[in-house]
Motif scaffolding. Sequence first.
Motif, PDB file in Angstrom:
ATOM      1  N   THR A 103       0.869  -1.178   0.000  1.00 27.51           N
ATOM      2  CA  THR A 103       0.000   0.000   0.000  1.00 27.51           C
ATOM      3  C   THR A 103       0.905   1.226   0.000  1.00 27.51           C
ATOM      4  OG1 THR A 103      -1.588  -1.296   1.277  1.00 27.51           O
ATOM      5  CG2 THR A 103      -1.965   1.086   1.155  1.00 27.51           C
ATOM      6  N   ASN A 104       1.281   1.685  -1.204  1.00 25.25           N
ATOM      7  CA  ASN A 104       2.438   2.581  -1.299  1.00 25.25           C
ATOM      8  C   ASN A 104       2.223   3.844  -2.136  1.00 25.25           C
ATOM      9  OD1 ASN A 104       2.443   1.798  -3.989  1.00 25.25           O
ATOM     10  ND2 ASN A 104       4.287   0.545  -3.852  1.00 25.25           N
ATOM     11  N   THR A 105       0.976   4.197  -2.486  1.00 23.15           N
ATOM     12  CA  THR A 105       0.807   5.200  -3.535  1.00 23.15           C
ATOM     13  C   THR A 105       0.267   6.537  -3.062  1.00 23.15           C
ATOM     14  OG1 THR A 105       0.335   3.337  -5.011  1.00 23.15           O
ATOM     15  CG2 THR A 105      -0.089   5.539  -5.864  1.00 23.15           C
ATOM     16  N   ASN A 106      -0.689   6.557  -2.155  1.00 21.05           N
ATOM     17  CA  ASN A 106      -1.313   7.814  -1.744  1.00 21.05           C
ATOM     18  C   ASN A 106      -1.721   7.697  -0.291  1.00 21.05           C
ATOM     19  OD1 ASN A 106      -2.352  10.402  -1.928  1.00 21.05           O
ATOM     20  ND2 ASN A 106      -3.815   9.949  -3.542  1.00 21.05           N
ATOM     21  N   VAL A 107      -2.024   8.835   0.330  1.00 21.97           N
ATOM     22  CA  VAL A 107      -2.526   8.851   1.700  1.00 21.97           C
ATOM     23  C   VAL A 107      -3.429  10.067   1.832  1.00 21.97           C
ATOM     24  CG1 VAL A 107      -0.406   9.989   2.513  1.00 21.97           C
ATOM     25  CG2 VAL A 107      -1.923   8.860   4.154  1.00 21.97           C
ATOM     26  N   ILE A 108      -4.639   9.856   2.361  1.00 18.08           N
ATOM     27  CA  ILE A 108      -5.645  10.909   2.414  1.00 18.08           C
ATOM     28  C   ILE A 108      -6.305  10.936   3.782  1.00 18.08           C
ATOM     29  CG2 ILE A 108      -6.125  10.694  -0.061  1.00 18.08           C
ATOM     30  CD1 ILE A 108      -8.765   9.254   0.741  1.00 18.08           C
ATOM     31  N   GLY A 109      -7.008  12.023   4.066  1.00 13.22           N
ATOM     32  CA  GLY A 109      -7.898  12.099   5.201  1.00 13.22           C
ATOM     33  C   GLY A 109      -9.326  12.164   4.708  1.00 13.22           C
ATOM     34  N   HIS A 110     -10.208  11.393   5.360  1.00 11.52           N
ATOM     35  CA  HIS A 110     -11.627  11.425   4.985  1.00 11.52           C
ATOM     36  C   HIS A 110     -12.450  10.911   6.152  1.00 11.52           C
ATOM     37  CE1 HIS A 110     -15.013  11.664   2.263  1.00 11.52           C
ATOM     38  NE2 HIS A 110     -15.374  10.427   2.563  1.00 11.52           N
ATOM     39  N   ALA A 116      -4.271   4.972   3.839  1.00  8.59           N
ATOM     40  CA  ALA A 116      -3.212   4.746   2.852  1.00  8.59           C
ATOM     41  C   ALA A 116      -3.818   3.967   1.694  1.00  8.59           C
ATOM     42  CB  ALA A 116      -2.053   3.976   3.471  1.00  8.59           C
ATOM     43  N   LEU A 117      -3.468   4.383   0.460  1.00  8.23           N
ATOM     44  CA  LEU A 117      -4.132   3.858  -0.738  1.00  8.23           C
ATOM     45  C   LEU A 117      -3.132   3.283  -1.726  1.00  8.23           C
ATOM     46  CD1 LEU A 117      -6.586   6.834  -1.456  1.00  8.23           C
ATOM     47  CD2 LEU A 117      -7.025   4.797  -0.052  1.00  8.23           C
ATOM     48  N   VAL A 118      -3.614   2.294  -2.468  1.00  7.65           N
ATOM     49  CA  VAL A 118      -2.909   1.763  -3.621  1.00  7.65           C
ATOM     50  C   VAL A 118      -3.999   1.324  -4.593  1.00  7.65           C
ATOM     51  CG1 VAL A 118      -2.727  -0.608  -2.739  1.00  7.65           C
ATOM     52  CG2 VAL A 118      -0.945   0.269  -4.296  1.00  7.65           C
ATOM     53  N   GLU A 119      -3.659   0.637  -5.657  1.00  7.72           N
ATOM     54  CA  GLU A 119      -4.636   0.289  -6.683  1.00  7.72           C
ATOM     55  C   GLU A 119      -4.522  -1.185  -7.028  1.00  7.72           C
ATOM     56  OE1 GLU A 119      -2.649   1.894 -10.621  1.00  7.72           O
ATOM     57  OE2 GLU A 119      -2.148   3.087  -8.868  1.00  7.72           O
ATOM     58  N   GLY A 120      -5.289  -1.606  -8.018  1.00  2.17           N
ATOM     59  CA  GLY A 120      -5.088  -2.912  -8.613  1.00  2.17           C
ATOM     60  C   GLY A 120      -5.585  -4.090  -7.803  1.00  2.17           C
ATOM     61  N   GLY A 121      -6.399  -3.866  -6.759  1.00  2.00           N
ATOM     62  CA  GLY A 121      -6.936  -4.978  -5.989  1.00  2.00           C
ATOM     63  C   GLY A 121      -6.389  -5.097  -4.589  1.00  2.00           C
ATOM     64  N   VAL A 465      13.875  11.642   2.784  1.00  2.00           N
ATOM     65  CA  VAL A 465      12.587  11.077   2.381  1.00  2.00           C
ATOM     66  C   VAL A 465      12.754  10.577   0.953  1.00  2.00           C
ATOM     67  CG1 VAL A 465      10.143  11.516   1.951  1.00  2.00           C
ATOM     68  CG2 VAL A 465      11.291  12.610   3.897  1.00  2.00           C
ATOM     69  N   PRO A 466      12.768   9.262   0.741  1.00  2.00           N
ATOM     70  CA  PRO A 466      13.001   8.753  -0.609  1.00  2.00           C
ATOM     71  C   PRO A 466      11.965   9.268  -1.608  1.00  2.00           C
ATOM     72  CG  PRO A 466      13.198   6.992   1.000  1.00  2.00           C
ATOM     73  CD  PRO A 466      12.642   8.174   1.728  1.00  2.00           C
ATOM     74  N   ALA A 467      12.389   9.389  -2.855  1.00  2.21           N
ATOM     75  CA  ALA A 467      11.463   9.779  -3.915  1.00  2.21           C
ATOM     76  C   ALA A 467      10.263   8.847  -3.890  1.00  2.21           C
ATOM     77  CB  ALA A 467      12.159   9.716  -5.271  1.00  2.21           C
ATOM     78  N   GLY A 468       9.075   9.439  -3.873  1.00  2.00           N
ATOM     79  CA  GLY A 468       7.867   8.631  -3.745  1.00  2.00           C
ATOM     80  C   GLY A 468       6.742   9.167  -4.587  1.00  2.00           C
ATOM     81  N   PHE A 469       5.537   8.906  -4.160  1.00  2.00           N
ATOM     82  CA  PHE A 469       4.381   9.214  -4.981  1.00  2.00           C
ATOM     83  C   PHE A 469       3.588  10.400  -4.430  1.00  2.00           C
ATOM     84  CE2 PHE A 469       4.778   4.489  -6.054  1.00  2.00           C
ATOM     85  CZ  PHE A 469       5.529   4.750  -7.179  1.00  2.00           C
ATOM     86  N   HIS A 470       2.499  10.169  -3.719  1.00  2.00           N
ATOM     87  CA  HIS A 470       1.527  11.239  -3.491  1.00  2.00           C
ATOM     88  C   HIS A 470       1.311  11.530  -2.012  1.00  2.00           C
ATOM     89  CE1 HIS A 470       0.707  11.067  -7.719  1.00  2.00           C
ATOM     90  NE2 HIS A 470       0.519   9.769  -7.607  1.00  2.00           N
ATOM     91  N   GLY A 471       0.953  12.798  -1.766  1.00  2.00           N
ATOM     92  CA  GLY A 471       0.639  13.229  -0.422  1.00  2.00           C
ATOM     93  C   GLY A 471      -0.476  14.249  -0.422  1.00  2.00           C
TER      94      GLY A 471
END
Length: 500
Positions: A103-110, A116-121, A465-471
């Motif tokens: 689970t490595n792609t995004n993180v949101i508040g709701h 923490a979010l990822v895709e593809g199942g 902070v290693p290069a990553g995706f979304h915040g």
Amino acid sequence: MNPYLAANFAPISTEHTVADLPVTGTIPEHLDGRYLRNGPNPIGEIDPRTYNWFLGDGMVHGIRIRDGKAEWYRNRWVRNRPVADTLGERRRGRTTTGMDLATNTNVIGHAGKTFALVEGGAPVFELTDDLESVGPCDFDGTLPGAYTAHPQRDPLTGELHAVSYYFGWGNRVQYTVLDRDARVRRAVDIEVSGSPMMHNFSLTENHVLLYDLPVTFDTGIAATTSVPRFLRGAARLTLSALIGNVRIPDPMAAAASRRLRPNAPLPYSWNPRYPARIGVLPRDGRSRDVRWFDVDPCYVFHPVNAYEDGNTIVVEVPRYDRVFDQDRHGPGDAPPLLERWEIDLAAGKVRTERIDDIMQEFPRIDERLLGHRHRYAYTSAAREEGWFDSVVKHDVEQSTSTVHTFGEGTEVGEFVFVPAAADAAEDEGVLMGFVYDKASDRSDLTLLDAATLEHVASIHLPTRVPAGFHGNWVPTAGSLPAGQREAHAGRRVGDHHRPE
């Protein structure tokens, strides 16, 4: 050498908890919340020959800001089952599909929670405010299966719209609407051409845009990584007959995915035989209501925004000529270049226009205008070949741009816009994102003035902070002024600042 394991892509090995971070400049007093960002950080031994950046174990980084101070920094691996096992910790619940990818792609508040979010199942993972892992989340049992890494929040309602894909679903993707209480209130299956990687989508006032593009599930890779060598030929034939055609039972799909760990190749690749097209779905429509528009073969990870202009839908995108073709470690086959696409609903055509020839990605806007006409967009850009070292502000109304370059030896990630107040102008606020300095091997959370791109503050972190995706910026709802509480709840604000 695998470039996604070197320099600032290399994983770090320590989880930090540090209070009272040093700051250069002045943090605006109105900021009260957490800046969170997710990205790959493999925890185990890595084979550089097969590692794909998209499969690294997830790590969330967070900074708590209040009263002009940076109160703490934390970084935590997302404790899915493989990470928990590696750390010798208890497992935190089961997933609905049996898949347990990073689970490595995004993180949101709701709805007052952190996800923490990822895709593809792979599962959504709930986190505490302090970034500890609670466990897999199916939104109180209302999520039918897979979810996306890129939900879009309707600024009028506060609901999260999503388009999700999963190779076990056959030739369909799913459009869902998550209400403000984090429960799925609408789910619609959409028929597509096969089994695409549909990383993202766009939302307009009345429509959902589906990007059905030629990166698809690769049965050859899946067979190679999931079955013994002597069965791979038969497995490939079987998977080719099934994937993208019929639904795969969850246990079978989960078994096929268990080896999709950081040392396995990504099972999606460029498919020149797959048609490239955009689907336009009315928000209240069904699969039969989608209109499909052909486009030249390409790939889009992150649309800037989309909006309606009469009988035309305008969408701006960083466009790749192709991805996951020759470069199987990451999206390095072609540079992303910013384009504007105009979908003419009356003529049934798509017109395209190049906006900028600079390599750029990770676009963000003032999300109070998501799905509506915007004037400003912000991207991370590279002046030369390599990783991003600049932030670009695009004025799409004036067709001009302004660049802030951080200097030699620096690398930047995605920058997020945070408005100064609920009724602030479209570019009245700050941009925030991580900046890595090679000389010190440390990262800062840097704040820029969104109007001028001038430096506002840098929060100095104890690590890289290693290069990553979304915040995202997750405000503390209980401490917001009344007007800003309404904005946080999802009511539309700032309309009078939109360009005519």
